[in-house]
Write an enzyme that holds these catalytic residues in place. Sequence first.
Site, PDB file in Angstrom:
ATOM      1  NE  ARG A  90      -3.974   0.072   1.926  1.00  0.00           N
ATOM      2  CZ  ARG A  90      -4.892   0.546   2.772  1.00  0.00           C
ATOM      3  NH1 ARG A  90      -4.945   0.108   4.023  1.00  0.00           N
ATOM      4  NH2 ARG A  90      -5.747   1.466   2.379  1.00  0.00           N
ATOM      5  CG  ASP A 237      -3.544   6.734   6.300  1.00  0.00           C
ATOM      6  OD1 ASP A 237      -4.620   7.304   6.542  1.00  0.00           O
ATOM      7  OD2 ASP A 237      -3.365   5.508   6.420  1.00  0.00           O
ATOM      8  CE  LYS A 248      -9.623   5.094   4.429  1.00  0.00           C
ATOM      9  NZ  LYS A 248      -9.050   4.417   3.215  1.00  0.00           N
TER      10      LYS A 248
END
Length: 344
Positions: A90, A237, A248
């Site tokens: 990711r 993040d 998000k």
Amino acid sequence: MSSFKTIEWKNNKVIMIDQTRLPKDEIYLEFETYEEVADAIKRMVIRGAPAIGVAAAMGIALGALNTTIEDRDQFIKEVNKVTDVIMATRPTAVNLFWAGKRMLGVLNSQNGSVGDMKARLVEEANIILHEDIETCRSIGRVGAELIPDNSTILTHCNAGALATAGYGTALGVIRGAREAGKNIKVIATETRPFLQGARLTAWELDKDGISVSLITDNMVGHIMSKGMVDAVVVGADRIAENGDVANKIGTYSISVLAKSHGIPFYVAAPISTIDYNCPNGGNIPIEERDINEVTHVLGSRIAPDVNVYNPAFDITPNENVSSIITEKAVVKNPFLKGLSDLNK
Ligand code: MRU
């Protein structure tokens, strides 16, 4: 602490609660190879920036442990290859790369035998897990001071025990405020398309007896206009050097709404989420996920076969962020100097 374990190392296996199955089924999966761990990160069996970091470290430890290579140089090459596979899972959460770098740092500083190196990598992965829990507790203690008694906090996605090794970052602040004796209610957004808010945040808060009300993402403006939100607390993040925040998808819209209603907007994250090599949010890679996450809900198609966008994260510009809560201190806007001081 929460009443479940997000991830643990047991008998040379990695155990994770399957976050794709919550809240319906509380199932713990066992992983024996690094390829399985990489796949679990990709499929979001485990997700959330700090939890991905812990999973990455444990995946690298599994890869190191399982190889039969006895030659030191070949072993180092193999662990680098394992790390590359894990790092490709990711792109947005910087904790993944932070953990990989830390594991390779340990590998490169070892002079002992291959057996010693394996033991040291397993130890380091477990140290990262325990440190993460302690870091979240500190974020909770530091952030609790910003949260007034008898307040309602809106949060987005899941930045809780499920997104970390335990306790949480944004939900850590809520847990910290409660432990300080404050009466706190939470509003959780459902967080389309993956439903981390509805499936995970609502589940873990309810399980731990913390009052939570669930709303759909498009209700935020209305709820704020009715005076029902005292502060927003979200996770991150990746945080750029200037305080721009990747989190998000939907976080940016909530920050705009909070600003226009005069509601404080806090970001809670460990220092490992700050990317000092990234000058601003424009440099943060945004993951695009499978379009089926948008066209389908829990396996059922809800849309015709049309073009779809599915960016998993967005950038909240630093001017929309009131403060960033870390394990060391609350950094107030403007962020450049305060964030840089944390790195000293
Ligand atoms: O796609 P996800 O579920 O991994 O995204 C998670 C988030 O955006 C969280 O808010 C963030 O990782 C912080 S978790 C403490």
